[in-house]
Write a protein that holds these residues in place. Structure first.
Motif, PDB file in Angstrom:
ATOM      1  N   SER A 135       0.833  -1.200   0.000  1.00  0.00           N
ATOM      2  CA  SER A 135       0.000   0.000   0.000  1.00  0.00           C
ATOM      3  C   SER A 135       0.873   1.257   0.000  1.00  0.00           C
ATOM      4  O   SER A 135       2.063   1.210   0.329  1.00  0.00           O
ATOM      5  CB  SER A 135      -0.921   0.019   1.220  1.00  0.00           C
ATOM      6  OG  SER A 135      -0.171   0.019   2.417  1.00  0.00           O
ATOM      7  N   LEU A 136       0.276   2.382  -0.373  1.00  0.00           N
ATOM      8  CA  LEU A 136       0.971   3.667  -0.400  1.00  0.00           C
ATOM      9  C   LEU A 136       0.757   4.424   0.904  1.00  0.00           C
ATOM     10  O   LEU A 136      -0.277   4.265   1.563  1.00  0.00           O
ATOM     11  CB  LEU A 136       0.452   4.525  -1.546  1.00  0.00           C
ATOM     12  CG  LEU A 136       0.654   3.998  -2.964  1.00  0.00           C
ATOM     13  CD1 LEU A 136      -0.153   4.838  -3.946  1.00  0.00           C
ATOM     14  CD2 LEU A 136       2.137   4.021  -3.332  1.00  0.00           C
ATOM     15  N   GLU A 151      -8.174   5.593  -9.779  1.00  0.00           N
ATOM     16  CA  GLU A 151      -7.613   4.254  -9.909  1.00  0.00           C
ATOM     17  C   GLU A 151      -7.700   3.506  -8.573  1.00  0.00           C
ATOM     18  O   GLU A 151      -7.510   4.075  -7.510  1.00  0.00           O
ATOM     19  CB  GLU A 151      -6.141   4.330 -10.343  1.00  0.00           C
ATOM     20  CG  GLU A 151      -5.920   4.992 -11.684  1.00  0.00           C
ATOM     21  CD  GLU A 151      -6.505   4.176 -12.826  1.00  0.00           C
ATOM     22  OE1 GLU A 151      -6.467   2.930 -12.738  1.00  0.00           O
ATOM     23  OE2 GLU A 151      -6.990   4.783 -13.800  1.00  0.00           O
ATOM     24  N   ALA A 152      -7.981   2.202  -8.638  1.00  0.00           N
ATOM     25  CA  ALA A 152      -8.045   1.380  -7.433  1.00  0.00           C
ATOM     26  C   ALA A 152      -6.656   1.264  -6.824  1.00  0.00           C
ATOM     27  O   ALA A 152      -5.683   0.959  -7.514  1.00  0.00           O
ATOM     28  CB  ALA A 152      -8.590   0.003  -7.767  1.00  0.00           C
ATOM     29  N   THR A 153      -6.561   1.538  -5.530  1.00  0.00           N
ATOM     30  CA  THR A 153      -5.273   1.456  -4.850  1.00  0.00           C
ATOM     31  C   THR A 153      -5.503   1.226  -3.363  1.00  0.00           C
ATOM     32  O   THR A 153      -6.640   1.163  -2.897  1.00  0.00           O
ATOM     33  CB  THR A 153      -4.466   2.756  -5.077  1.00  0.00           C
ATOM     34  OG1 THR A 153      -3.154   2.585  -4.545  1.00  0.00           O
ATOM     35  CG2 THR A 153      -5.129   3.938  -4.389  1.00  0.00           C
ATOM     36  N   LYS A 154      -4.423   1.111  -2.604  1.00  0.00           N
ATOM     37  CA  LYS A 154      -4.499   0.970  -1.151  1.00  0.00           C
ATOM     38  C   LYS A 154      -3.596   2.024  -0.516  1.00  0.00           C
ATOM     39  O   LYS A 154      -2.495   2.285  -1.001  1.00  0.00           O
ATOM     40  CB  LYS A 154      -4.064  -0.424  -0.697  1.00  0.00           C
ATOM     41  CG  LYS A 154      -5.047  -1.516  -1.013  1.00  0.00           C
ATOM     42  CD  LYS A 154      -4.842  -2.757  -0.146  1.00  0.00           C
ATOM     43  CE  LYS A 154      -3.480  -3.366  -0.305  1.00  0.00           C
ATOM     44  NZ  LYS A 154      -3.358  -4.644   0.473  1.00  0.00           N
ATOM     45  N   VAL A 202      -5.239   0.209   6.957  1.00  0.00           N
ATOM     46  CA  VAL A 202      -5.001  -0.011   5.536  1.00  0.00           C
ATOM     47  C   VAL A 202      -6.356   0.146   4.861  1.00  0.00           C
ATOM     48  O   VAL A 202      -7.322  -0.519   5.241  1.00  0.00           O
ATOM     49  CB  VAL A 202      -4.446  -1.418   5.263  1.00  0.00           C
ATOM     50  CG1 VAL A 202      -4.179  -1.587   3.768  1.00  0.00           C
ATOM     51  CG2 VAL A 202      -3.198  -1.670   6.076  1.00  0.00           C
ATOM     52  N   VAL A 203      -6.439   1.040   3.859  1.00  0.00           N
ATOM     53  CA  VAL A 203      -7.721   1.346   3.230  1.00  0.00           C
ATOM     54  C   VAL A 203      -7.622   1.139   1.725  1.00  0.00           C
ATOM     55  O   VAL A 203      -6.800   1.775   1.056  1.00  0.00           O
ATOM     56  CB  VAL A 203      -8.162   2.798   3.528  1.00  0.00           C
ATOM     57  CG1 VAL A 203      -9.578   3.026   3.001  1.00  0.00           C
ATOM     58  CG2 VAL A 203      -8.092   3.091   5.022  1.00  0.00           C
ATOM     59  N   ALA A 204      -8.461   0.262   1.198  1.00  0.00           N
ATOM     60  CA  ALA A 204      -8.523   0.042  -0.248  1.00  0.00           C
ATOM     61  C   ALA A 204      -9.622   0.919  -0.830  1.00  0.00           C
ATOM     62  O   ALA A 204     -10.691   1.072  -0.238  1.00  0.00           O
ATOM     63  CB  ALA A 204      -8.825  -1.425  -0.545  1.00  0.00           C
ATOM     64  N   GLY A 205      -9.365   1.518  -1.991  1.00  0.00           N
ATOM     65  CA  GLY A 205     -10.375   2.373  -2.617  1.00  0.00           C
ATOM     66  C   GLY A 205      -9.798   3.206  -3.725  1.00  0.00           C
ATOM     67  O   GLY A 205      -8.827   2.811  -4.389  1.00  0.00           O
ATOM     68  N   THR A 206     -10.360   4.408  -3.893  1.00  0.00           N
ATOM     69  CA  THR A 206      -9.909   5.292  -4.979  1.00  0.00           C
ATOM     70  C   THR A 206      -9.788   6.727  -4.495  1.00  0.00           C
ATOM     71  O   THR A 206     -10.582   7.187  -3.664  1.00  0.00           O
ATOM     72  CB  THR A 206     -10.892   5.263  -6.170  1.00  0.00           C
ATOM     73  OG1 THR A 206     -12.210   5.562  -5.702  1.00  0.00           O
ATOM     74  CG2 THR A 206     -10.905   3.913  -6.844  1.00  0.00           C
ATOM     75  N   LEU A 207      -8.805   7.419  -5.028  1.00  0.00           N
ATOM     76  CA  LEU A 207      -8.615   8.843  -4.755  1.00  0.00           C
ATOM     77  C   LEU A 207      -9.561   9.629  -5.659  1.00  0.00           C
ATOM     78  O   LEU A 207      -9.637   9.388  -6.870  1.00  0.00           O
ATOM     79  CB  LEU A 207      -7.171   9.247  -5.023  1.00  0.00           C
ATOM     80  CG  LEU A 207      -6.818  10.718  -4.780  1.00  0.00           C
ATOM     81  CD1 LEU A 207      -6.932  11.064  -3.303  1.00  0.00           C
ATOM     82  CD2 LEU A 207      -5.400  11.004  -5.302  1.00  0.00           C
ATOM     83  N   ASN A 208     -10.287  10.590  -5.074  1.00  0.00           N
ATOM     84  CA  ASN A 208     -11.227  11.403  -5.832  1.00  0.00           C
ATOM     85  C   ASN A 208     -10.579  12.706  -6.309  1.00  0.00           C
ATOM     86  O   ASN A 208      -9.571  13.147  -5.758  1.00  0.00           O
ATOM     87  CB  ASN A 208     -12.449  11.724  -4.966  1.00  0.00           C
ATOM     88  CG  ASN A 208     -13.131  10.467  -4.468  1.00  0.00           C
ATOM     89  OD1 ASN A 208     -13.380   9.545  -5.229  1.00  0.00           O
ATOM     90  ND2 ASN A 208     -13.418  10.424  -3.168  1.00  0.00           N
ATOM     91  N   ALA A 215     -13.320   4.683   0.304  1.00  0.00           N
ATOM     92  CA  ALA A 215     -12.995   3.283   0.595  1.00  0.00           C
ATOM     93  C   ALA A 215     -13.968   2.368  -0.141  1.00  0.00           C
ATOM     94  O   ALA A 215     -15.167   2.633  -0.195  1.00  0.00           O
ATOM     95  CB  ALA A 215     -13.062   3.026   2.094  1.00  0.00           C
ATOM     96  N   SER A 216     -13.453   1.290  -0.685  1.00  0.00           N
ATOM     97  CA  SER A 216     -14.293   0.342  -1.420  1.00  0.00           C
ATOM     98  C   SER A 216     -14.623  -0.895  -0.595  1.00  0.00           C
ATOM     99  O   SER A 216     -15.463  -1.708  -0.984  1.00  0.00           O
ATOM    100  CB  SER A 216     -13.599  -0.082  -2.713  1.00  0.00           C
ATOM    101  OG  SER A 216     -12.331  -0.665  -2.431  1.00  0.00           O
TER     102      SER A 216
END
Length: 227
Positions: A135-136, A151-154, A202-208, A215-216
């Motif tokens: 994750s970032l 884009e999907a990321t963590k 740790v959060v999975a999702g997308t930056l707006n 979070a997804s």
């Protein structure tokens, strides 16, 4: 025993009986709630009665007016509850941070015109842990905002400040910080009750595009990090 004495005895006995009936009625009104299924409540047989019912919070069903929240619950996955229609719940109080879409809410209150007017609400939210590997950091995410937006990321970091309820006016649930950068995280589901200020997530999702992060899936506590 003369007539006057008998009359007094009868009157006294009547008063005692009435008092006992009143006590029983009061005790019954404040007694334990009946535990029912959603289908039971929707049958219409429990109008005006105090009941307890649990169900999974339906997505996009939550509305708020002042301190009153209205939402729907449906049978939990795998439940034997035969309800095909969700039950509407009206709750006047602060929703817990663990409340959200898909979370099991246990509601206690009185059935009024087919709606459960709840005076008590607790949630069941399973704990979830995950490694932050891959994750970032928040700073790393924002430094690459041009290429990562949408884009999907963590992302990983520490919770800073209060964890808010799903219907909070701020519109986000919590702020995540790492390497001196912060991002507000949007999430309409439940949160583990251990998620508080200073906890590593740790959060999975997308930056707006507006700089927030959606979070997804349920944000997870970083199993390898404590502060």
């Amino acid at each position: 025993m003369n007539k006057k004495a008998k009359r007094r005895l009868v009157v006294a006995g009547g008063i005692i009986v009435i008092a006992m009936l009143v006590i029983v009625a009061i005790a019954g009104a404040g007694g334990a709630a009946s535990s029912l299924t959603i289908a039971d409540v929707l049958s219409g047989e429990y109008e005006g009665q105090k009941v307890q019912v649990s169900g999974s919070v339906v997505a996009d069903s939550l509305t708020s007016e002042g301190s009153r929240a209205t939402f729907e619950i449906q049978p939990e996955e795998g439940s034997t509850d035969a309800a095909s229609t969700p039950l509407t719940v009206s709750y006047d109080g602060a929703l817990p941070a663990t409340f959200g879409t898909g979370v099991v809410a246990i509601c206690t209150g009185t059935v009024e015109d087919g709606v459960l007017s709840a005076t008590e609400l607790v949630t069941k939210c399973p704990s979830k842990y995950e490694s932050a590997e891959g994750s970032l950091t928040v700073k790393g995410l924002l430094d690459q905002a041009d290429s990562l937006t949408g884009e999907a990321t963590k992302v990983c970091g520490y919770v800073r400040g209060d964890v808010l309820a799903v219907n909070a006016a701020e519109g986000y649930r919590f702020t995540l910080e790492s390497q001196g950068a912060t991002v507000n995280v949007l999430w309409d589901g439940g949160l583990d009750e251990a998620v508080t200020d200073g906890v590593a997530l740790v959060v999975a999702g997308t930056l707006n595009a507006d700089g927030t992060f959606t979070a997804s899936e349920q944000p997870a506590i970083d199993e390898a990090v404590t502060e």
